[in-house]
Design a protein around this motif. Structure first.
Motif, PDB file in Angstrom:
ATOM      1  N   TRP A   1       0.807  -1.224   0.000  1.00 14.01           N
ATOM      2  CA  TRP A   1       0.000   0.000   0.000  1.00 14.01           C
ATOM      3  C   TRP A   1       0.835   1.266   0.000  1.00 14.01           C
ATOM      4  CZ3 TRP A   1      -2.293  -2.911   4.510  1.00 14.01           C
ATOM      5  CH2 TRP A   1      -3.238  -3.833   4.076  1.00 14.01           C
ATOM      6  N   MET A   2       2.095   1.188  -0.374  1.00 12.85           N
ATOM      7  CA  MET A   2       2.966   2.362  -0.394  1.00 12.85           C
ATOM      8  C   MET A   2       3.410   2.658  -1.825  1.00 12.85           C
ATOM      9  SD  MET A   2       5.226   1.684   2.983  1.00 12.85           S
ATOM     10  CE  MET A   2       4.453   1.480   4.571  1.00 12.85           C
ATOM     11  N   THR A   3       4.110   3.784  -2.002  1.00 15.68           N
ATOM     12  CA  THR A   3       4.543   4.197  -3.337  1.00 15.68           C
ATOM     13  C   THR A   3       6.055   4.294  -3.484  1.00 15.68           C
ATOM     14  OG1 THR A   3       4.479   6.535  -2.741  1.00 15.68           O
ATOM     15  CG2 THR A   3       2.436   5.577  -3.627  1.00 15.68           C
ATOM     16  N   GLY A   4       6.763   4.299  -2.371  1.00 10.23           N
ATOM     17  CA  GLY A   4       8.209   4.472  -2.410  1.00 10.23           C
ATOM     18  C   GLY A   4       8.655   5.834  -1.924  1.00 10.23           C
ATOM     19  N   HIS A   5       7.755   6.807  -1.944  1.00 11.19           N
ATOM     20  CA  HIS A   5       8.103   8.142  -1.451  1.00 11.19           C
ATOM     21  C   HIS A   5       8.391   8.115   0.049  1.00 11.19           C
ATOM     22  CE1 HIS A   5       7.186   9.847  -5.309  1.00 11.19           C
ATOM     23  NE2 HIS A   5       5.968   9.373  -5.271  1.00 11.19           N
ATOM     24  N   GLU A   6       7.829   7.126   0.739  1.00 14.02           N
ATOM     25  CA  GLU A   6       8.012   7.021   2.195  1.00 14.02           C
ATOM     26  C   GLU A   6       9.472   6.775   2.572  1.00 14.02           C
ATOM     27  OE1 GLU A   6       4.246   5.604   0.604  1.00 14.02           O
ATOM     28  OE2 GLU A   6       6.264   4.840   0.353  1.00 14.02           O
ATOM     29  N   LEU A   7      10.248   6.258   1.651  1.00 12.70           N
ATOM     30  CA  LEU A   7      11.643   5.932   1.925  1.00 12.70           C
ATOM     31  C   LEU A   7      12.601   7.036   1.483  1.00 12.70           C
ATOM     32  CD1 LEU A   7      11.441   2.170   0.902  1.00 12.70           C
ATOM     33  CD2 LEU A   7      11.443   3.138   3.209  1.00 12.70           C
ATOM     34  N   TYR A   8      12.078   8.237   1.233  1.00 11.87           N
ATOM     35  CA  TYR A   8      12.889   9.362   0.770  1.00 11.87           C
ATOM     36  C   TYR A   8      14.037   9.668   1.733  1.00 11.87           C
ATOM     37  CZ  TYR A   8      14.320  14.175   0.051  1.00 11.87           C
ATOM     38  OH  TYR A   8      15.067  15.307  -0.111  1.00 11.87           O
ATOM     39  N   PHE A   9      13.737   9.747   3.020  1.00 10.02           N
ATOM     40  CA  PHE A   9      14.770  10.130   3.987  1.00 10.02           C
ATOM     41  C   PHE A   9      15.833   9.046   4.122  1.00 10.02           C
ATOM     42  CE2 PHE A   9      11.279  12.946   5.250  1.00 10.02           C
ATOM     43  CZ  PHE A   9      11.935  14.155   5.142  1.00 10.02           C
ATOM     44  N   LEU A  10      15.453   7.788   3.974  1.00 11.40           N
ATOM     45  CA  LEU A  10      16.438   6.713   3.980  1.00 11.40           C
ATOM     46  C   LEU A  10      17.369   6.849   2.777  1.00 11.40           C
ATOM     47  CD1 LEU A  10      17.669   4.081   4.985  1.00 11.40           C
ATOM     48  CD2 LEU A  10      15.851   2.859   3.770  1.00 11.40           C
ATOM     49  N   ARG A  11      16.812   7.083   1.606  1.00 13.61           N
ATOM     50  CA  ARG A  11      17.644   7.276   0.406  1.00 13.61           C
ATOM     51  C   ARG A  11      18.572   8.473   0.574  1.00 13.61           C
ATOM     52  NH1 ARG A  11      12.892   7.189  -2.288  1.00 13.61           N
ATOM     53  NH2 ARG A  11      13.386   9.108  -3.378  1.00 13.61           N
ATOM     54  N   LYS A  12      18.061   9.549   1.151  1.00 13.42           N
ATOM     55  CA  LYS A  12      18.863  10.750   1.365  1.00 13.42           C
ATOM     56  C   LYS A  12      20.062  10.446   2.271  1.00 13.42           C
ATOM     57  CE  LYS A  12      18.285  15.541   2.725  1.00 13.42           C
ATOM     58  NZ  LYS A  12      17.353  16.584   3.145  1.00 13.42           N
ATOM     59  N   ARG A  13      19.853   9.670   3.311  1.00  9.05           N
ATOM     60  CA  ARG A  13      20.953   9.316   4.220  1.00  9.05           C
ATOM     61  C   ARG A  13      21.950   8.393   3.540  1.00  9.05           C
ATOM     62  NH1 ARG A  13      19.591   8.830  10.411  1.00  9.05           N
ATOM     63  NH2 ARG A  13      21.827   9.024  10.337  1.00  9.05           N
ATOM     64  N   LEU A  14      21.470   7.482   2.715  1.00  8.21           N
ATOM     65  CA  LEU A  14      22.374   6.592   1.981  1.00  8.21           C
ATOM     66  C   LEU A  14      23.264   7.388   1.033  1.00  8.21           C
ATOM     67  CD1 LEU A  14      19.868   3.703   1.213  1.00  8.21           C
ATOM     68  CD2 LEU A  14      21.841   3.582   2.755  1.00  8.21           C
ATOM     69  N   ILE A  15      22.682   8.364   0.361  1.00  6.13           N
ATOM     70  CA  ILE A  15      23.446   9.224  -0.549  1.00  6.13           C
ATOM     71  C   ILE A  15      24.478  10.035   0.233  1.00  6.13           C
ATOM     72  CG2 ILE A  15      23.270  11.215  -2.090  1.00  6.13           C
ATOM     73  CD1 ILE A  15      20.498  10.017  -2.966  1.00  6.13           C
ATOM     74  N   ALA A  16      24.080  10.555   1.388  1.00  5.06           N
ATOM     75  CA  ALA A  16      25.010  11.319   2.232  1.00  5.06           C
ATOM     76  C   ALA A  16      26.172  10.443   2.695  1.00  5.06           C
ATOM     77  CB  ALA A  16      24.279  11.895   3.441  1.00  5.06           C
ATOM     78  N   GLY A  17      25.943   9.119   2.784  1.00  2.36           N
ATOM     79  CA  GLY A  17      26.988   8.182   3.170  1.00  2.36           C
ATOM     80  C   GLY A  17      27.855   7.727   2.010  1.00  2.36           C
ATOM     81  N   GLY A  18      27.634   8.299   0.835  1.00  2.57           N
ATOM     82  CA  GLY A  18      28.482   7.995  -0.306  1.00  2.57           C
ATOM     83  C   GLY A  18      27.995   6.871  -1.204  1.00  2.57           C
ATOM     84  N   LEU A  19      26.749   6.473  -1.048  1.00  4.81           N
ATOM     85  CA  LEU A  19      26.201   5.406  -1.884  1.00  4.81           C
ATOM     86  C   LEU A  19      25.264   5.979  -2.937  1.00  4.81           C
ATOM     87  CD1 LEU A  19      25.325   2.998   1.034  1.00  4.81           C
ATOM     88  CD2 LEU A  19      27.136   2.644  -0.642  1.00  4.81           C
ATOM     89  N   GLN A  20      25.119   5.271  -4.024  1.00  2.00           N
ATOM     90  CA  GLN A  20      24.075   5.592  -4.983  1.00  2.00           C
ATOM     91  C   GLN A  20      22.796   4.964  -4.443  1.00  2.00           C
ATOM     92  OE1 GLN A  20      24.840   4.307  -8.995  1.00  2.00           O
ATOM     93  NE2 GLN A  20      27.022   4.608  -8.751  1.00  2.00           N
ATOM     94  N   ALA A  21      21.720   5.707  -4.371  1.00  2.87           N
ATOM     95  CA  ALA A  21      20.464   5.170  -3.856  1.00  2.87           C
ATOM     96  C   ALA A  21      19.392   5.281  -4.929  1.00  2.87           C
ATOM     97  CB  ALA A  21      20.039   5.896  -2.593  1.00  2.87           C
ATOM     98  N   HIS A  22      18.679   4.188  -5.123  1.00  2.00           N
ATOM     99  CA  HIS A  22      17.628   4.122  -6.141  1.00  2.00           C
ATOM    100  C   HIS A  22      16.347   3.615  -5.498  1.00  2.00           C
ATOM    101  CE1 HIS A  22      20.751   4.545  -9.241  1.00  2.00           C
ATOM    102  NE2 HIS A  22      21.459   3.777  -8.435  1.00  2.00           N
ATOM    103  N   LYS A  23      15.231   4.015  -6.075  1.00  2.00           N
ATOM    104  CA  LYS A  23      13.919   3.595  -5.589  1.00  2.00           C
ATOM    105  C   LYS A  23      13.282   2.688  -6.633  1.00  2.00           C
ATOM    106  CE  LYS A  23      10.520   6.440  -6.206  1.00  2.00           C
ATOM    107  NZ  LYS A  23       9.523   7.519  -6.154  1.00  2.00           N
ATOM    108  N   PHE A  24      12.818   1.527  -6.193  1.00  2.00           N
ATOM    109  CA  PHE A  24      12.024   0.662  -7.059  1.00  2.00           C
ATOM    110  C   PHE A  24      10.588   0.734  -6.573  1.00  2.00           C
ATOM    111  CE2 PHE A  24       9.941  -3.465  -7.769  1.00  2.00           C
ATOM    112  CZ  PHE A  24       9.938  -3.469  -9.146  1.00  2.00           C
ATOM    113  N   SER A  25       9.703   1.188  -7.446  1.00  2.00           N
ATOM    114  CA  SER A  25       8.279   1.266  -7.124  1.00  2.00           C
ATOM    115  C   SER A  25       7.539   0.176  -7.871  1.00  2.00           C
ATOM    116  CB  SER A  25       7.704   2.627  -7.527  1.00  2.00           C
ATOM    117  OG  SER A  25       8.274   3.639  -6.741  1.00  2.00           O
ATOM    118  N   TYR A  26       6.550  -0.373  -7.221  1.00  2.00           N
ATOM    119  CA  TYR A  26       5.733  -1.420  -7.829  1.00  2.00           C
ATOM    120  C   TYR A  26       4.311  -1.284  -7.328  1.00  2.00           C
ATOM    121  CZ  TYR A  26       6.241  -3.784  -3.327  1.00  2.00           C
ATOM    122  OH  TYR A  26       6.218  -4.092  -1.997  1.00  2.00           O
TER     123      TYR A  26
END
Length: 104
Positions: A11-36
């Protein structure tokens, strides 16, 4: 460089994980979202879509983080489609032993 793909839950869209992706990027990783479409398509279809999506993700290693049903989608994908690149899997609150909501 390592990449991380985050996969949302039921029941989610992937936008809920925005802050997690932001922290991963700040840690030097490439972060991608897979929506389904968690309710419109079945587990097998979403696992196949994830496998296709991962082919285009750049990086020497691709790690997967699945929240709730996203973790189940990851495991089904790994069961059906062997990984091309090594990486780790993290399941966050995934119903790995089943769920009434997921079955419905």
């Amino acid at each position: 460089m390592d990449a991380v793909v985050v996969i949302h839950g039921l029941w989610m869209t992937g936008h809920e994980l925005y802050f997690l992706r932001k922290r991963l990027i700040a840690g030097g990783l490439q972060a991608h979202k897979f929506s389904y479409r968690s309710t419109a398509e079945g587990l097998d279809e979403n696992a196949a879509r994830l496998a296709t999506f991962l082919r285009d993700v750049p990086g020497d290693r691709v790690h997967l983080v699945g929240h709730s049903l996203g973790g189940v989608v990851i495991l089904k994908m790994l069961e059906r489609f062997p990984p091309v690149r090594p990486g780790r899997v993290v399941c966050l609150a995934s119903p790995l032993r089943g769920s009434l909501a997921a079955r419905a």
